[in-house]
Scaffold this motif. Structure first.
Motif, PDB file in Angstrom:
ATOM      1  N   ARG A  10       0.852  -1.190   0.000  1.00 29.26           N
ATOM      2  CA  ARG A  10       0.000   0.000   0.000  1.00 29.26           C
ATOM      3  C   ARG A  10       0.890   1.242   0.000  1.00 29.26           C
ATOM      4  N   LEU A  11       0.717   2.060  -1.029  1.00 32.24           N
ATOM      5  CA  LEU A  11       1.537   3.271  -1.120  1.00 32.24           C
ATOM      6  C   LEU A  11       1.070   4.313  -0.124  1.00 32.24           C
ATOM      7  N   PRO A  12       2.005   5.072   0.455  1.00 28.43           N
ATOM      8  CA  PRO A  12       1.617   6.190   1.338  1.00 28.43           C
ATOM      9  C   PRO A  12       1.137   7.379   0.520  1.00 28.43           C
ATOM     10  N   ASP A  13       0.898   8.491   1.177  1.00 31.18           N
ATOM     11  CA  ASP A  13       0.471   9.690   0.459  1.00 31.18           C
ATOM     12  C   ASP A  13       1.600  10.210  -0.419  1.00 31.18           C
ATOM     13  N   LEU A  14       1.260  11.158  -1.310  1.00 31.07           N
ATOM     14  CA  LEU A  14       2.219  11.637  -2.310  1.00 31.07           C
ATOM     15  C   LEU A  14       3.459  12.252  -1.669  1.00 31.07           C
ATOM     16  N   GLU A  15       3.280  12.963  -0.564  1.00 33.09           N
ATOM     17  CA  GLU A  15       4.433  13.607   0.067  1.00 33.09           C
ATOM     18  C   GLU A  15       5.419  12.555   0.579  1.00 33.09           C
ATOM     19  N   THR A  16       4.888  11.462   1.131  1.00 31.24           N
ATOM     20  CA  THR A  16       5.770  10.406   1.622  1.00 31.24           C
ATOM     21  C   THR A  16       6.378   9.627   0.473  1.00 31.24           C
ATOM     22  N   GLN A  17       5.594   9.454  -0.612  1.00 35.19           N
ATOM     23  CA  GLN A  17       6.118   8.755  -1.786  1.00 35.19           C
ATOM     24  C   GLN A  17       7.329   9.459  -2.364  1.00 35.19           C
ATOM     25  N   GLN A  32      -4.792   4.916  -7.688  1.00 29.84           N
ATOM     26  CA  GLN A  32      -4.224   5.714  -6.605  1.00 29.84           C
ATOM     27  C   GLN A  32      -3.106   6.592  -7.152  1.00 29.84           C
ATOM     28  N   PRO A  33      -2.886   7.761  -6.581  1.00 29.60           N
ATOM     29  CA  PRO A  33      -1.837   8.662  -7.083  1.00 29.60           C
ATOM     30  C   PRO A  33      -0.459   8.019  -6.946  1.00 29.60           C
ATOM     31  N   PHE A  34       0.411   8.357  -7.904  1.00 26.24           N
ATOM     32  CA  PHE A  34       1.768   7.812  -7.873  1.00 26.24           C
ATOM     33  C   PHE A  34       2.743   8.882  -8.342  1.00 26.24           C
ATOM     34  N   VAL A  35       3.892   8.939  -7.652  1.00 24.59           N
ATOM     35  CA  VAL A  35       4.968   9.830  -8.062  1.00 24.59           C
ATOM     36  C   VAL A  35       6.295   9.156  -7.721  1.00 24.59           C
ATOM     37  N   LEU A  36       7.284   9.365  -8.568  1.00 21.63           N
ATOM     38  CA  LEU A  36       8.603   8.800  -8.305  1.00 21.63           C
ATOM     39  C   LEU A  36       9.285   9.552  -7.170  1.00 21.63           C
ATOM     40  N   PRO A  37       9.991   8.852  -6.302  1.00 15.51           N
ATOM     41  CA  PRO A  37      10.728   9.528  -5.227  1.00 15.51           C
ATOM     42  C   PRO A  37      11.821  10.430  -5.803  1.00 15.51           C
ATOM     43  N   PRO A  80       2.950   7.400 -16.094  1.00 14.90           N
ATOM     44  CA  PRO A  80       1.607   7.616 -15.536  1.00 14.90           C
ATOM     45  C   PRO A  80       1.674   8.125 -14.101  1.00 14.90           C
ATOM     46  N   ARG A  81       0.732   8.984 -13.740  1.00 18.74           N
ATOM     47  CA  ARG A  81       0.701   9.569 -12.387  1.00 18.74           C
ATOM     48  C   ARG A  81      -0.336   8.879 -11.501  1.00 18.74           C
ATOM     49  N   THR A  82      -0.943   7.805 -11.991  1.00 16.94           N
ATOM     50  CA  THR A  82      -1.810   6.970 -11.153  1.00 16.94           C
ATOM     51  C   THR A  82      -1.466   5.514 -11.425  1.00 16.94           C
ATOM     52  N   CYS A  83      -1.738   4.655 -10.451  1.00 16.03           N
ATOM     53  CA  CYS A  83      -1.479   3.226 -10.625  1.00 16.03           C
ATOM     54  C   CYS A  83      -2.616   2.428  -9.997  1.00 16.03           C
ATOM     55  N   PRO A 138      26.082 -11.922  -9.746  1.00 16.70           N
ATOM     56  CA  PRO A 138      24.654 -11.605  -9.876  1.00 16.70           C
ATOM     57  C   PRO A 138      23.961 -11.635  -8.520  1.00 16.70           C
ATOM     58  N   GLU A 139      23.013 -10.717  -8.336  1.00 21.23           N
ATOM     59  CA  GLU A 139      22.338 -10.586  -7.044  1.00 21.23           C
ATOM     60  C   GLU A 139      20.913 -10.107  -7.279  1.00 21.23           C
ATOM     61  N   ARG A 140      19.963 -10.704  -6.527  1.00 21.34           N
ATOM     62  CA  ARG A 140      18.579 -10.258  -6.574  1.00 21.34           C
ATOM     63  C   ARG A 140      18.367  -9.236  -5.463  1.00 21.34           C
ATOM     64  N   THR A 141      17.966  -8.033  -5.866  1.00 21.33           N
ATOM     65  CA  THR A 141      17.804  -6.938  -4.914  1.00 21.33           C
ATOM     66  C   THR A 141      16.344  -6.510  -4.854  1.00 21.33           C
ATOM     67  N   PRO A 142      15.893  -5.967  -3.701  1.00 27.03           N
ATOM     68  CA  PRO A 142      14.475  -5.615  -3.558  1.00 27.03           C
ATOM     69  C   PRO A 142      14.076  -4.415  -4.407  1.00 27.03           C
ATOM     70  N   GLY A 143      12.788  -4.382  -4.746  1.00 26.52           N
ATOM     71  CA  GLY A 143      12.255  -3.271  -5.510  1.00 26.52           C
ATOM     72  C   GLY A 143      10.744  -3.251  -5.435  1.00 26.52           C
ATOM     73  N   LEU A 144      10.135  -2.286  -6.107  1.00 28.95           N
ATOM     74  CA  LEU A 144       8.684  -2.107  -6.094  1.00 28.95           C
ATOM     75  C   LEU A 144       8.140  -2.224  -7.517  1.00 28.95           C
ATOM     76  N   PHE A 145       7.193  -3.135  -7.692  1.00 30.24           N
ATOM     77  CA  PHE A 145       6.500  -3.318  -8.971  1.00 30.24           C
ATOM     78  C   PHE A 145       5.236  -2.471  -8.952  1.00 30.24           C
ATOM     79  N   ILE A 146       5.054  -1.639  -9.979  1.00 30.81           N
ATOM     80  CA  ILE A 146       3.900  -0.737 -10.049  1.00 30.81           C
ATOM     81  C   ILE A 146       3.080  -1.078 -11.293  1.00 30.81           C
ATOM     82  N   LEU A 147       1.830  -1.482 -11.109  1.00 32.94           N
ATOM     83  CA  LEU A 147       0.936  -1.762 -12.235  1.00 32.94           C
ATOM     84  C   LEU A 147       0.158  -0.492 -12.566  1.00 32.94           C
TER      85      LEU A 147
END
Length: 529
Positions: free
Chosen positions: A374-381, A434-439, A450-453, A471-480
């Protein structure tokens, strides 16, 4: 086979009048091209007339087969045919042609071995025209072909049938770079199109295509293979088949690939086609090195390549979005092509094109669909620290869960444990955007995103050093974002990749089964490991 065709004959309406059969055939094919139907009926008329005029044809020998009946009725050859035919030869010729036309082309050579009469039937153009249309999608091109004196039978027997096994999608063996080849029937040719991503960073632009080879039959007696690589037009080439689901191309005139200005002109031309710019426009020194390295490596093959078959992933109603091929941004490596597929509770993105760090065939993304975020609000994003803390919390939960207990089986709906921090429970129905913005501080090749996801999930991305080292698997966020676009934030790299669906039609590419598709993915990884 004769028993099967006899059953087919009864299903086709043995005993009906010829006019009824024609009405039935017209009703079934009412959406097809009327002129082609007329040609087929005229062709059948010629066959029927020829068969009836022959001294030993089915019409003249009809009386001997049926015997004389009352008032001589048994000796008449009416179009209704005998009440209980014992052989296909007892049927009217036009009905036999219809039966043969409905059989797959691979079965027709065996029919020709049965008897002389079957061989005569198989000289009917109607049969082969229908095979070319139904099996290879040809229609208007057949008319062009017939105007130059080429028969449908020659086209099928000498071109379409011998090369049918190379139709579909293929991955060339070009070291870490890979690629995507689509072999299709294109007009009166079989053409191998190399699919290239649009120029960086325009990820939503359509794919580019470049012909690598073509096969045609301008010479009537044989199919001719031509290499299309270079800028001097088609020249002699060859196609070799060996192992199943594998073939190779060879250019017999590689001098056609050379340019008057030497390697510098070849590189300049390649750079404009591959990247849409000149070397002077690329200011990043590391990017210049990567581009030059790719040119040196790929140009040495001179279109003499080995290709391995690949399939499009099967689609299930439970999939998050329709699986398939996508093009995505990969930093200084430019745009690359990936294949998105679903495997129970996992989504996987496999590279079809690659780079010296993570080569083609490797699993670039793996998404855990049991761990939505669950994404936080835009300011936290907009804070990279906050987003990183959120996703890494889910990552630690995932790592701890896989180490402390057995991982959930593929296809499991989830575990009984509480969702990890930042995760949300799936809600029934279509989720609200929901609103989306890159950090701030996250690098993005394409700032138009896109500004919504719709949804977000925890996942891992594969990173490695040059030469696929460490090679290494590192964490990340998938956005649909929607059904045709998704993104991934690489926390370790502080970068964002945007992916957009390939809209091209790709025939002959569906996987026969999920088992064969998964076996293909395992083989792809072994090719470049």
């Amino acid at each position: 086979m004769l028993l099967q065709m006899a059953v087919c004959a009864r299903l086709c309406g043995v005993g009906q009048s010829r006019r009824c059969r024609r009405r039935q055939r017209h009703s079934q094919d009412q959406n097809s091209d009327s002129e082609v139907d007329m040609d087929e009926e005229e062709e059948e008329e010629r066959v029927v007339g020829k068969m009836k005029d022959e001294p030993n044809g089915s019409s003249s020998s009809c009386q001997n087969r049926r015997g004389a009946g009352p008032s001589g009725a048994g000796g008449l050859c009416g179009s209704a045919g005998p009440p209980h035919p014992q052989s296909l030869l007892d049927l009217p010729p036009e009905l036999v042609v219809q039966i043969f036309s409905s059989l797959p082309g691979t079965a027709l050579p065996n029919l020709a071995l049965v008897c002389k009469k079957f061989r005569q039937y198989l000289n009917t153009e109607t049969i082969w025209r229908r095979r070319c249309t139904e099996e290879f999608g040809m229609r208007d091109d057949l008319r062009k072909m017939e105007t130059v004196g080429m028969s449908s039978r020659d086209l099928y027997v000498k071109l379409l049938h011998p090369y049918r096994h190379i139709l579909g999608l293929w991955q060339p063996d070009i070291g870490p770079y890979g690629g995507l080849l689509n072999v299709v029937v294109d007009g009166l040719f079989i053409i191998g199109w190399m699919y290239l991503p649009p120029h960086d960073p325009r990820v939503e632009d359509p794919m580019r295509r470049r012909p690598l080879f073509r096969i045609h039959m301008w010479e009537k007696n044989k199919a001719t293979v031509e290499c299309m690589y270079g800028h001097k037009g088609p020249h002699k080439g060859d196609i070799q088949t060996g192992k199943k689901d594998e073939f190779s191309t060879k250019c017999n005139q590689t001098d056609h690939h050379r340019m008057p200005g030497g390697r510098q002109e070849e590189f300049r031309t390649w750079l404009e086609e591959e990247w849409g710019r000149t070397l002077e426009d690329i200011f990043h020194e590391h990017m210049q090195e990567l581009i030059l390295m790719k040119f040196i490596y790929t140009s040495q093959y001179d279109n003499c390549l080995t290709y391995r078959r690949i399939y499009l992933p099967p689609c299930l109603p439970s999939d998050l979005l329709q699986p398939g091929l996508f093009k995505g941004t990969y930093g200084s490596h430019g745009l690359e092509i990936i294949m998105l597929s679903f495997h129970g509770s996992k989504a996987k993105a496999t590279k079809l094109t690659g780079d010296p760090n993570v080569p083609a065939g490797q699993l670039t993304l793996e998404i855990d669909l049991n761990r939505p975020v669950r994404l936080p609000d835009l300011e936290t994003q907009s804070s990279m620290e906050e987003l990183s803390r959120l996703v890494r919390g889910v990552h630690e939960e995932a790592q701890g869960g896989s180490q402390g207990r057995d991982a959930p089986a593929e296809g499991a709906e989830g575990s009984d444990s509480a969702p990890p921090a930042g995760a949300e429970e799936d809600e029934p129905g279509e989720p609200e955007p929901q609103p989306f913005v890159l950090p701030l501080g996250v690098m993005a090749r394409n700032e138009v995103y896109p500004r919504t996801c719709k949804k977000c999930f925890y996942g891992t991305g594969l990173i490695a050093g040059h030469g696929f080292t460490s090679p290494e698997r590192t964490p990340g966020l998938f956005i649909l974002f929607d059904g045709d676009r998704f993104g991934f934030i690489w926390l370790e790299l502080k970068s964002f990749s945007l992916y957009s669906r390939l809209s091209d039609q790709l025939p002959h590419a569906q996987a026969p089964s999920m088992q064969l598709f998964e076996a293909m993915l395992r083989n792809m990884q072994s090719w470049t490991s």
